[in-house]
Design an enzyme around this catalytic site. Structure first.
Site, short mmCIF file in Angstrom:
data_model
loop_
_atom_site.label_atom_id
_atom_site.label_comp_id
_atom_site.label_asym_id
_atom_site.label_seq_id
_atom_site.Cartn_x
_atom_site.Cartn_y
_atom_site.Cartn_z
N LYS A 268 32.88 61.92 -27.29
CA LYS A 268 32.31 63.25 -27.60
C LYS A 268 32.50 64.15 -26.38
CE LYS A 268 27.84 65.55 -28.18
NZ LYS A 268 26.38 65.35 -28.21
N LYS A 280 18.71 75.63 -27.74
CA LYS A 280 17.84 74.74 -26.97
C LYS A 280 16.88 75.55 -26.11
CE LYS A 280 21.34 71.08 -26.42
NZ LYS A 280 20.60 69.93 -26.96
N ASP A 291 27.10 67.09 -21.78
CA ASP A 291 27.24 66.65 -23.17
C ASP A 291 28.67 66.23 -23.49
OD1 ASP A 291 25.79 65.98 -25.40
OD2 ASP A 291 26.12 67.89 -26.41
N ASP A 350 22.07 72.03 -33.52
CA ASP A 350 22.03 71.26 -32.28
C ASP A 350 22.29 69.78 -32.53
OD1 ASP A 350 21.79 70.94 -29.54
OD2 ASP A 350 19.62 70.64 -29.61
N GLU A 352 25.15 68.60 -33.35
CA GLU A 352 26.56 68.97 -33.52
C GLU A 352 27.53 67.86 -33.14
OE1 GLU A 352 26.43 68.57 -29.52
OE2 GLU A 352 24.91 69.58 -30.70
N ARG A 354 27.72 64.75 -33.84
CA ARG A 354 28.14 63.91 -34.97
C ARG A 354 29.11 64.66 -35.89
NH1 ARG A 354 21.96 63.31 -36.49
NH2 ARG A 354 21.96 63.63 -34.24
#
Length: 501
Positions: A268, A280, A291, A350, A352, A354
Protein backbone atom coordinates in the site's frame (compact mmCIF):
# COMPACT_ATOMS: atom_id res chain seq x y z
CA UNK A 1 30.36 1.05 7.92
CA UNK A 2 32.69 -1.95 7.63
CA UNK A 3 32.00 -5.29 9.31
CA UNK A 4 34.10 -8.42 9.74
CA UNK A 5 34.36 -11.46 12.01
CA UNK A 6 37.32 -13.06 13.69
CA UNK A 7 38.08 -15.67 16.30
CA UNK A 8 40.72 -14.84 18.86
CA UNK A 9 41.47 -14.03 22.47
CA UNK A 10 40.95 -10.45 23.71
CA UNK A 11 44.49 -9.93 24.97
CA UNK A 12 45.83 -10.21 21.40
CA UNK A 13 43.50 -7.59 19.95
CA UNK A 14 44.98 -4.27 18.91
CA UNK A 15 42.11 -1.88 18.24
CA UNK A 16 40.67 1.47 19.27
CA UNK A 17 38.37 -0.40 21.66
CA UNK A 18 37.56 -3.89 22.94
CA UNK A 19 33.99 -4.53 24.06
CA UNK A 20 33.37 -7.17 26.74
CA UNK A 21 30.46 -7.98 29.02
CA UNK A 22 29.80 -7.93 32.75
CA UNK A 23 26.98 -9.97 34.25
CA UNK A 24 24.90 -8.95 37.22
CA UNK A 25 25.91 -8.81 40.04
CA UNK A 26 29.44 -7.54 39.19
CA UNK A 27 30.62 -10.75 37.49
CA UNK A 28 32.99 -10.71 34.54
CA UNK A 29 32.21 -12.79 31.46
CA UNK A 30 34.82 -15.42 30.55
CA UNK A 31 36.29 -13.07 27.92
CA UNK A 32 36.46 -10.20 30.39
CA UNK A 33 38.19 -12.53 32.87
CA UNK A 34 41.01 -13.01 30.35
CA UNK A 35 41.54 -9.24 30.21
CA UNK A 36 41.35 -9.07 33.98
CA UNK A 37 44.08 -11.68 34.29
CA UNK A 38 46.59 -9.93 32.01
CA UNK A 39 45.80 -6.55 33.59
CA UNK A 40 46.62 -7.82 37.07
CA UNK A 41 43.05 -7.75 38.36
CA UNK A 42 42.35 -4.21 37.11
CA UNK A 43 38.79 -4.98 35.99
CA UNK A 44 37.78 -7.01 39.04
CA UNK A 45 39.08 -4.24 41.31
CA UNK A 46 36.79 -1.76 39.56
CA UNK A 47 33.82 -4.05 40.06
CA UNK A 48 34.63 -4.54 43.74
CA UNK A 49 34.61 -0.76 44.13
CA UNK A 50 31.09 -0.72 42.70
CA UNK A 51 31.93 1.18 39.49
CA UNK A 52 29.68 -1.17 37.48
CA UNK A 53 26.91 -3.43 38.73
CA UNK A 54 26.32 -5.24 35.43
CA UNK A 55 22.71 -4.19 34.95
CA UNK A 56 21.55 -4.41 31.30
CA UNK A 57 22.88 -1.50 29.26
CA UNK A 58 25.26 -0.08 31.87
CA UNK A 59 28.47 1.20 30.27
CA UNK A 60 31.94 1.90 31.64
CA UNK A 61 34.62 3.10 29.20
CA UNK A 62 38.19 2.53 30.37
CA UNK A 63 41.36 4.03 28.91
CA UNK A 64 44.82 2.44 28.89
CA UNK A 65 44.05 -0.71 30.87
CA UNK A 66 47.40 -2.21 32.00
CA UNK A 67 48.94 -4.72 29.55
CA UNK A 68 45.98 -4.49 27.13
CA UNK A 69 47.05 -3.70 23.56
CA UNK A 70 43.88 -1.80 22.68
CA UNK A 71 43.51 1.85 23.64
CA UNK A 72 40.17 1.39 25.38
CA UNK A 73 38.03 -1.28 26.98
CA UNK A 74 34.26 -0.84 27.09
CA UNK A 75 32.59 -2.84 29.85
CA UNK A 76 28.93 -3.50 29.06
CA UNK A 77 26.32 -4.58 31.59
CA UNK A 78 24.52 -7.70 30.34
CA UNK A 79 22.16 -8.38 33.24
CA UNK A 80 21.78 -11.83 34.75
CA UNK A 81 23.48 -14.48 32.65
CA UNK A 82 20.61 -16.97 32.62
CA UNK A 83 18.06 -14.29 31.74
CA UNK A 84 19.75 -12.89 28.62
CA UNK A 85 17.13 -13.12 25.86
CA UNK A 86 16.77 -11.86 22.29
CA UNK A 87 15.26 -8.50 23.15
CA UNK A 88 17.82 -7.73 25.83
CA UNK A 89 20.71 -8.81 23.59
CA UNK A 90 19.64 -6.45 20.79
CA UNK A 91 19.12 -3.60 23.25
CA UNK A 92 22.60 -4.14 24.69
CA UNK A 93 24.17 -4.15 21.22
CA UNK A 94 22.29 -0.98 20.25
CA UNK A 95 23.37 0.90 23.36
CA UNK A 96 26.95 -0.31 22.91
CA UNK A 97 27.06 0.99 19.34
CA UNK A 98 25.66 4.38 20.34
CA UNK A 99 28.27 4.66 23.10
CA UNK A 100 31.12 3.78 20.73
CA UNK A 101 29.86 6.23 18.12
CA UNK A 102 29.55 9.07 20.63
CA UNK A 103 32.91 8.55 22.33
CA UNK A 104 35.19 8.64 19.29
CA UNK A 105 35.96 4.92 18.96
CA UNK A 106 36.24 4.70 15.19
CA UNK A 107 36.75 0.93 15.31
CA UNK A 108 36.06 -1.79 17.85
CA UNK A 109 36.34 -5.52 18.43
CA UNK A 110 33.14 -6.75 20.07
CA UNK A 111 33.00 -9.96 22.12
CA UNK A 112 29.31 -9.58 23.00
CA UNK A 113 28.52 -11.77 19.97
CA UNK A 114 29.87 -14.70 22.03
CA UNK A 115 27.26 -14.27 24.76
CA UNK A 116 24.82 -17.12 25.26
CA UNK A 117 21.33 -16.06 24.18
CA UNK A 118 18.52 -18.51 24.89
CA UNK A 119 17.77 -20.66 21.85
CA UNK A 120 20.01 -18.69 19.48
CA UNK A 121 23.22 -19.66 17.68
CA UNK A 122 26.31 -17.81 16.44
CA UNK A 123 24.70 -16.98 13.09
CA UNK A 124 21.74 -15.31 14.77
CA UNK A 125 23.88 -13.38 17.26
CA UNK A 126 26.24 -11.99 14.61
CA UNK A 127 23.48 -11.16 12.13
CA UNK A 128 21.38 -9.44 14.76
CA UNK A 129 24.44 -7.53 15.94
CA UNK A 130 25.03 -6.25 12.39
CA UNK A 131 21.38 -5.27 11.95
CA UNK A 132 21.21 -3.63 15.39
CA UNK A 133 24.40 -1.70 14.61
CA UNK A 134 23.07 -0.34 11.34
CA UNK A 135 19.73 0.44 12.95
CA UNK A 136 21.41 2.35 15.80
CA UNK A 137 23.58 4.40 13.45
CA UNK A 138 20.73 5.32 11.10
CA UNK A 139 20.05 9.03 10.66
CA UNK A 140 17.84 10.96 8.28
CA UNK A 141 19.76 14.16 7.58
CA UNK A 142 18.98 14.67 3.90
CA UNK A 143 16.92 17.80 4.49
CA UNK A 144 18.89 19.34 7.37
CA UNK A 145 21.19 22.27 6.63
CA UNK A 146 23.30 21.44 9.71
CA UNK A 147 24.06 17.74 9.85
CA UNK A 148 25.30 17.44 13.45
CA UNK A 149 27.27 14.23 12.82
CA UNK A 150 29.87 12.93 15.34
CA UNK A 151 33.40 14.22 14.82
CA UNK A 152 34.92 10.72 14.95
CA UNK A 153 32.08 8.33 14.05
CA UNK A 154 32.30 4.56 14.36
CA UNK A 155 33.47 3.15 11.03
CA UNK A 156 34.54 -0.46 11.63
CA UNK A 157 33.13 -3.27 13.77
CA UNK A 158 34.65 -6.68 14.27
CA UNK A 159 32.47 -9.33 15.89
CA UNK A 160 34.24 -12.22 17.55
CA UNK A 161 33.00 -15.81 17.23
CA UNK A 162 33.87 -18.54 19.75
CA UNK A 163 35.77 -20.92 17.40
CA UNK A 164 37.59 -20.75 14.07
CA UNK A 165 35.21 -23.25 12.50
CA UNK A 166 32.41 -20.70 13.03
CA UNK A 167 34.15 -18.00 10.98
CA UNK A 168 32.33 -19.01 7.79
CA UNK A 169 29.01 -18.91 9.63
CA UNK A 170 29.87 -15.48 11.00
CA UNK A 171 30.82 -14.18 7.56
CA UNK A 172 27.51 -15.46 6.19
CA UNK A 173 25.68 -13.72 9.02
CA UNK A 174 27.42 -10.44 8.20
CA UNK A 175 26.48 -10.77 4.52
CA UNK A 176 22.83 -11.42 5.31
CA UNK A 177 22.67 -8.79 8.04
CA UNK A 178 24.10 -6.14 5.72
CA UNK A 179 21.62 -7.01 2.96
CA UNK A 180 18.65 -6.82 5.34
CA UNK A 181 19.98 -3.55 6.77
CA UNK A 182 20.34 -2.18 3.25
CA UNK A 183 16.68 -2.91 2.59
CA UNK A 184 15.61 -1.47 5.94
CA UNK A 185 17.54 1.72 5.22
CA UNK A 186 15.86 2.06 1.82
CA UNK A 187 12.48 1.66 3.50
CA UNK A 188 13.29 4.22 6.19
CA UNK A 189 14.75 6.76 3.77
CA UNK A 190 11.72 6.64 1.48
CA UNK A 191 9.16 6.60 4.30
CA UNK A 192 10.79 9.48 6.15
CA UNK A 193 10.69 11.72 3.08
CA UNK A 194 8.01 14.44 3.34
CA UNK A 195 4.92 14.04 1.16
CA UNK A 196 5.73 17.12 -0.92
CA UNK A 197 8.74 15.13 -2.18
CA UNK A 198 7.63 11.52 -1.80
CA UNK A 199 4.61 11.15 -4.06
CA UNK A 200 3.63 8.16 -6.26
CA UNK A 201 6.07 9.23 -8.99
CA UNK A 202 8.87 9.41 -6.40
CA UNK A 203 8.21 5.77 -5.45
CA UNK A 204 8.56 4.81 -9.11
CA UNK A 205 11.80 6.79 -9.41
CA UNK A 206 13.30 5.05 -6.37
CA UNK A 207 12.46 1.68 -7.92
CA UNK A 208 14.07 2.76 -11.21
CA UNK A 209 17.21 3.76 -9.31
CA UNK A 210 17.44 0.19 -7.97
CA UNK A 211 16.85 -1.21 -11.44
CA UNK A 212 19.95 0.64 -12.65
CA UNK A 213 21.95 -1.04 -9.89
CA UNK A 214 20.86 -4.68 -10.26
CA UNK A 215 20.89 -6.74 -13.45
CA UNK A 216 18.09 -9.11 -12.41
CA UNK A 217 15.66 -6.31 -11.52
CA UNK A 218 13.18 -4.91 -14.04
CA UNK A 219 10.85 -1.98 -13.26
CA UNK A 220 7.71 -0.83 -15.07
CA UNK A 221 4.60 1.14 -14.15
CA UNK A 222 0.87 1.45 -14.73
CA UNK A 223 -0.42 5.03 -15.04
CA UNK A 224 -3.94 6.39 -14.57
CA UNK A 225 -4.89 6.05 -18.23
CA UNK A 226 -3.81 2.40 -18.22
CA UNK A 227 -5.64 1.80 -14.92
CA UNK A 228 -8.81 3.19 -16.44
CA UNK A 229 -8.50 0.84 -19.41
CA UNK A 230 -8.00 -2.07 -16.99
CA UNK A 231 -11.10 -1.16 -14.99
CA UNK A 232 -9.20 -0.22 -11.81
CA UNK A 233 -11.88 2.30 -10.85
CA UNK A 234 -11.61 1.72 -7.11
CA UNK A 235 -7.87 2.52 -7.10
CA UNK A 236 -8.46 5.56 -9.34
CA UNK A 237 -11.27 6.93 -7.15
CA UNK A 238 -8.98 7.26 -4.14
CA UNK A 239 -6.48 9.43 -6.00
CA UNK A 240 -9.03 11.59 -7.78
CA UNK A 241 -8.75 14.48 -5.32
CA UNK A 242 -4.97 14.80 -5.64
CA UNK A 243 -2.89 16.77 -8.12
CA UNK A 244 -0.34 13.93 -7.92
CA UNK A 245 -1.12 11.17 -10.40
CA UNK A 246 -1.61 7.66 -9.06
CA UNK A 247 1.13 5.33 -10.29
CA UNK A 248 1.45 1.61 -9.66
CA UNK A 249 5.10 0.57 -9.82
CA UNK A 250 5.92 -3.00 -10.83
CA UNK A 251 9.29 -4.46 -9.81
CA UNK A 252 10.33 -7.90 -11.07
CA UNK A 253 13.31 -9.76 -9.61
CA UNK A 254 14.09 -12.61 -11.99
CA UNK A 255 16.46 -14.84 -10.07
CA UNK A 256 14.79 -18.19 -10.69
CA UNK A 257 13.92 -20.26 -13.77
CA UNK A 258 11.70 -18.53 -16.33
CA UNK A 259 8.88 -21.01 -15.69
CA UNK A 260 8.97 -20.59 -11.89
CA UNK A 261 5.78 -19.00 -10.53
CA UNK A 262 6.69 -15.76 -8.73
CA UNK A 263 6.05 -14.70 -5.18
CA UNK A 264 4.19 -11.39 -5.34
CA UNK A 265 4.49 -8.63 -2.72
CA UNK A 266 1.92 -5.82 -2.85
CA UNK A 267 2.58 -2.65 -0.84
CA UNK A 268 0.00 0.00 0.00
CA UNK A 269 1.56 3.27 -1.15
CA UNK A 270 -0.60 6.13 0.14
CA UNK A 271 2.11 8.79 0.09
CA UNK A 272 -0.20 11.02 2.10
CA UNK A 273 -3.57 10.19 3.58
CA UNK A 274 -5.62 13.20 4.66
CA UNK A 275 -8.67 10.96 4.96
CA UNK A 276 -10.21 12.65 1.94
CA UNK A 277 -13.73 14.05 2.39
CA UNK A 278 -13.91 12.06 5.66
CA UNK A 279 -10.95 14.15 6.76
CA UNK A 280 -8.75 13.11 9.67
CA UNK A 281 -8.23 15.20 12.84
CA UNK A 282 -5.31 17.62 12.58
CA UNK A 283 -3.34 16.08 15.46
CA UNK A 284 -0.52 13.88 14.15
CA UNK A 285 -1.85 14.14 10.59
CA UNK A 286 1.76 14.81 9.53
CA UNK A 287 2.45 11.14 10.32
CA UNK A 288 0.12 10.14 7.49
CA UNK A 289 3.12 10.45 5.20
CA UNK A 290 3.89 6.99 6.63
CA UNK A 291 0.73 5.54 5.07
CA UNK A 292 2.98 4.35 2.26
CA UNK A 293 4.86 2.14 4.73
CA UNK A 294 3.69 -1.00 2.93
CA UNK A 295 5.11 0.15 -0.40
CA UNK A 296 8.29 1.32 1.34
CA UNK A 297 8.59 -2.12 2.96
CA UNK A 298 8.17 -3.90 -0.37
CA UNK A 299 10.75 -1.58 -1.97
CA UNK A 300 13.18 -2.37 0.86
CA UNK A 301 12.58 -6.12 0.62
CA UNK A 302 13.17 -5.98 -3.15
CA UNK A 303 16.45 -4.17 -2.46
CA UNK A 304 17.51 -6.91 -0.02
CA UNK A 305 16.73 -9.81 -2.34
CA UNK A 306 18.41 -8.02 -5.24
CA UNK A 307 21.54 -7.47 -3.14
CA UNK A 308 21.56 -11.17 -2.21
CA UNK A 309 20.53 -12.14 -5.76
CA UNK A 310 18.15 -14.75 -4.38
CA UNK A 311 17.50 -17.60 -6.86
CA UNK A 312 13.73 -17.06 -6.95
CA UNK A 313 11.29 -14.92 -8.91
CA UNK A 314 9.66 -12.11 -6.95
CA UNK A 315 7.30 -9.36 -8.11
CA UNK A 316 6.97 -6.23 -5.99
CA UNK A 317 3.99 -3.90 -6.48
CA UNK A 318 4.11 -0.35 -5.08
CA UNK A 319 0.50 0.85 -5.18
CA UNK A 320 1.21 4.59 -5.18
CA UNK A 321 -1.64 7.02 -4.55
CA UNK A 322 -2.56 10.13 -2.52
CA UNK A 323 -5.89 10.64 -0.72
CA UNK A 324 -6.85 14.33 -0.67
CA UNK A 325 -10.11 16.34 -0.36
CA UNK A 326 -11.07 18.24 -3.50
CA UNK A 327 -14.05 18.98 -5.73
CA UNK A 328 -13.07 15.87 -7.70
CA UNK A 329 -12.58 13.66 -4.64
CA UNK A 330 -14.68 10.56 -4.14
CA UNK A 331 -17.43 10.79 -1.50
CA UNK A 332 -19.13 8.74 1.19
CA UNK A 333 -22.09 7.14 -0.53
CA UNK A 334 -20.31 6.57 -3.84
CA UNK A 335 -20.45 3.05 -5.27
CA UNK A 336 -17.29 1.95 -7.04
CA UNK A 337 -16.82 -0.88 -9.52
CA UNK A 338 -13.54 -2.66 -8.86
CA UNK A 339 -11.29 -4.35 -11.41
CA UNK A 340 -12.75 -7.70 -10.31
CA UNK A 341 -16.25 -6.47 -11.22
CA UNK A 342 -17.41 -6.45 -7.60
CA UNK A 343 -19.02 -3.24 -6.36
CA UNK A 344 -18.20 -1.36 -3.17
CA UNK A 345 -20.28 1.20 -1.30
CA UNK A 346 -18.04 3.87 0.22
CA UNK A 347 -19.05 4.59 3.82
CA UNK A 348 -15.87 6.43 4.74
CA UNK A 349 -13.22 7.85 2.39
CA UNK A 350 -10.60 7.32 5.11
CA UNK A 351 -10.92 3.55 4.62
CA UNK A 352 -9.10 4.03 1.32
CA UNK A 353 -6.16 1.64 1.51
CA UNK A 354 -8.34 -1.39 0.90
CA UNK A 355 -9.86 0.33 -2.16
CA UNK A 356 -6.41 0.71 -3.68
CA UNK A 357 -5.25 -2.75 -2.65
CA UNK A 358 -8.32 -4.60 -3.94
CA UNK A 359 -7.55 -3.55 -7.52
CA UNK A 360 -3.83 -4.22 -7.11
CA UNK A 361 -4.64 -7.69 -5.76
CA UNK A 362 -6.81 -8.35 -8.80
CA UNK A 363 -4.14 -7.01 -11.16
CA UNK A 364 -1.50 -9.48 -9.89
CA UNK A 365 -3.55 -12.49 -11.04
CA UNK A 366 -1.81 -12.02 -14.42
CA UNK A 367 1.47 -13.24 -12.90
CA UNK A 368 0.00 -16.69 -12.00
CA UNK A 369 1.65 -16.28 -8.59
CA UNK A 370 2.92 -18.98 -6.27
CA UNK A 371 1.51 -16.80 -3.50
CA UNK A 372 0.70 -13.15 -2.77
CA UNK A 373 1.50 -11.12 0.34
CA UNK A 374 0.13 -7.62 0.75
CA UNK A 375 1.73 -5.22 3.22
CA UNK A 376 -0.20 -2.22 4.46
CA UNK A 377 -0.53 0.36 7.21
CA UNK A 378 -4.19 -0.54 6.98
CA UNK A 379 -6.01 -0.04 10.27
CA UNK A 380 -5.72 1.82 13.55
CA UNK A 381 -7.66 -1.13 14.93
CA UNK A 382 -4.57 -3.32 14.52
CA UNK A 383 -2.65 -0.88 16.72
CA UNK A 384 -5.37 -1.20 19.36
CA UNK A 385 -5.23 -5.00 19.11
CA UNK A 386 -1.46 -5.57 19.00
CA UNK A 387 0.14 -2.26 19.98
CA UNK A 388 3.42 -1.27 18.39
CA UNK A 389 5.28 -4.55 18.88
CA UNK A 390 3.72 -7.06 16.48
CA UNK A 391 2.54 -6.98 12.88
CA UNK A 392 -0.86 -8.56 12.32
CA UNK A 393 -0.85 -11.51 9.90
CA UNK A 394 -4.02 -12.74 8.18
CA UNK A 395 -4.14 -15.53 5.60
CA UNK A 396 -6.43 -17.79 3.61
CA UNK A 397 -3.71 -20.49 3.63
CA UNK A 398 -2.50 -22.01 6.91
CA UNK A 399 0.97 -23.12 5.70
CA UNK A 400 1.70 -19.61 4.40
CA UNK A 401 0.64 -18.04 7.69
CA UNK A 402 2.91 -20.45 9.58
CA UNK A 403 5.83 -19.63 7.27
CA UNK A 404 5.41 -15.91 7.88
CA UNK A 405 5.14 -16.23 11.65
CA UNK A 406 8.19 -18.52 11.61
CA UNK A 407 10.13 -15.92 9.59
CA UNK A 408 9.12 -13.28 12.13
CA UNK A 409 10.52 -15.42 14.95
CA UNK A 410 13.76 -16.09 13.08
CA UNK A 411 14.30 -12.44 12.23
CA UNK A 412 13.12 -10.92 15.50
CA UNK A 413 10.62 -8.82 13.51
CA UNK A 414 7.60 -9.96 15.48
CA UNK A 415 4.22 -10.88 14.04
CA UNK A 416 1.03 -12.48 15.33
CA UNK A 417 -1.61 -14.36 13.38
CA UNK A 418 -5.12 -12.93 13.52
CA UNK A 419 -8.41 -14.72 12.70
CA UNK A 420 -10.07 -14.47 9.30
CA UNK A 421 -13.35 -16.23 10.00
CA UNK A 422 -16.45 -16.10 7.81
CA UNK A 423 -18.50 -14.73 10.71
CA UNK A 424 -16.76 -11.36 10.29
CA UNK A 425 -17.74 -11.11 6.62
CA UNK A 426 -21.31 -10.21 7.60
CA UNK A 427 -20.12 -6.82 8.86
CA UNK A 428 -19.32 -5.80 5.26
CA UNK A 429 -22.86 -6.26 3.92
CA UNK A 430 -24.39 -3.36 1.96
CA UNK A 431 -28.02 -2.84 0.87
CA UNK A 432 -26.82 -1.14 -2.33
CA UNK A 433 -23.58 -2.85 -3.43
CA UNK A 434 -21.74 -6.15 -3.09
CA UNK A 435 -20.01 -4.84 0.03
CA UNK A 436 -19.12 -1.72 2.00
CA UNK A 437 -15.59 -0.47 2.56
CA UNK A 438 -16.09 -0.32 6.32
CA UNK A 439 -17.19 -3.02 8.74
CA UNK A 440 -17.88 -0.86 11.79
CA UNK A 441 -15.81 -0.43 14.97
CA UNK A 442 -15.72 -4.04 16.24
CA UNK A 443 -12.80 -6.10 14.89
CA UNK A 444 -11.76 -3.36 12.46
CA UNK A 445 -8.47 -4.94 11.42
CA UNK A 446 -10.19 -8.28 10.80
CA UNK A 447 -13.03 -6.86 8.71
CA UNK A 448 -10.48 -4.91 6.64
CA UNK A 449 -8.65 -8.19 5.97
CA UNK A 450 -11.99 -9.85 5.18
CA UNK A 451 -12.62 -7.14 2.59
CA UNK A 452 -9.27 -7.89 0.92
CA UNK A 453 -9.90 -11.64 1.06
CA UNK A 454 -12.79 -11.19 -1.40
CA UNK A 455 -10.24 -10.24 -4.07
CA UNK A 456 -7.73 -13.04 -3.41
CA UNK A 457 -9.71 -16.22 -4.06
CA UNK A 458 -7.56 -17.31 -7.01
CA UNK A 459 -4.29 -17.75 -5.08
CA UNK A 460 -2.74 -18.35 -1.67
CA UNK A 461 -2.62 -14.99 0.09
CA UNK A 462 -1.52 -13.31 3.28
CA UNK A 463 -2.13 -9.78 4.53
CA UNK A 464 0.27 -8.00 6.87
CA UNK A 465 -1.15 -5.03 8.78
CA UNK A 466 1.87 -2.94 9.79
CA UNK A 467 -0.04 0.10 11.09
CA UNK A 468 1.49 -0.37 14.54
CA UNK A 469 5.01 -1.32 13.50
CA UNK A 470 5.97 0.73 10.41
CA UNK A 471 6.88 3.89 12.29
CA UNK A 472 7.16 5.42 15.75
CA UNK A 473 5.94 8.83 16.85
CA UNK A 474 7.10 11.24 19.52
CA UNK A 475 10.66 12.43 20.08
CA UNK A 476 12.18 9.54 18.14
CA UNK A 477 9.68 9.88 15.28
CA UNK A 478 10.59 7.97 12.16
CA UNK A 479 10.21 4.85 10.07
CA UNK A 480 11.30 1.59 11.72
CA UNK A 481 12.22 -0.21 8.49
CA UNK A 482 9.78 -2.99 9.33
CA UNK A 483 8.70 -5.44 8.00
CA UNK A 484 11.84 -5.75 5.82
CA UNK A 485 13.58 -8.20 8.22
CA UNK A 486 10.56 -10.50 8.32
CA UNK A 487 9.84 -10.35 4.58
CA UNK A 488 13.51 -10.85 3.75
CA UNK A 489 13.74 -13.87 6.04
CA UNK A 490 10.60 -15.35 4.50
CA UNK A 491 12.07 -14.95 1.00
CA UNK A 492 15.47 -16.29 2.08
CA UNK A 493 13.73 -19.34 3.51
CA UNK A 494 11.81 -19.78 0.26
CA UNK A 495 15.09 -19.56 -1.66
CA UNK A 496 16.64 -22.24 0.56
CA UNK A 497 19.32 -19.92 1.95
CA UNK A 498 20.96 -21.37 5.06
CA UNK A 499 23.46 -19.91 7.52
CA UNK A 500 26.06 -22.55 6.63
CA UNK A 501 25.87 -22.09 2.83
Amino acid sequence: MEFSVKSGSPEKQRSACIVVGVFEPRRLTSVAEQLDEISGGYLSNLLRRGDLEGKPGQMLLLHHVPNVLSERVLLVGCGKERELDERQYKQIISKTIKTLNETGSMEAVCFLSELHVKGRDTYWRVRQAVEATQDSLYTFLQLKTKKGEPRRPLRKMVFNVPTRRELTIGERAVEHGLAVSLGSKTTRDVANMPPNICNPMYLFEQAKALEAEYENLHVDSVNEKQMDALGMHSYLAVGRGSVNESIMTIMEHKGGPADQAPIVLVGKGLTFDSGGISIKPGEAMDEMKYDMGGAAGVLGAMHTISALNLPINVVGILAGCENMPDANAYRPGDILTTMSGQTVEVLNTDAEGRLVLCDALTYVERFDPELVIDVATLTGACVIALGHHATGVFSNHNPLAHELVNASEQSGDKAWRMPLWDEYQDQLESPFADMTNLGGRPAGSITAACFLSRFTRKYNWAHMDIAGTAWVGGKEKGSTGRPVPMLSQFLMNRAGIESED
